[in-house]
Design a protein around this motif. Sequence first.
Motif: not given
Length: 156
Positions: A113-137
Amino acid sequence: METKPPLPPFTLETAKIKVRAAEDAWNNRDPDKVAMAYSEDSFWRNRAEIFQGRQAIRDFLRRKWDKELDYRLVKELWAFGTNRIAVRFQYEWHDDAGQWYRAYGNENWEFNAAGLMQRREASINDRPISTEDRRFYWSAPGPRPSDHPGLMNSPE
């Protein structure tokens, strides 16, 4: 009692604000500040790790950002309910050998009720990329600029 607005019940607008606030905090990469968005007894599942509590969150984030160098994250609201939010996200990082990766994931969040996160469940996969394929600069650490695209038009 500590609070972290916006508070549940969420509307479309307040859920979007909550997601962007989380993205901005994670992009600043300060484990002590990020941990304050979670309840003292917050439960986490992140990939294969399961743990609970703010100190465990701080410890996890320190390990994460020591390994995942030049981390940049974009989150997007997927769905929301009264006190729950689902997001999809992508982030980019490189290891100490210079190999870049893009991580793809989904998170399910539950808030008290106070807006604090009491549960976080994350599913994550990593993929190798080349420097040229980056999007976030943008300059890191720091939040994604407001004019930087989100994920809606991302091909992946």
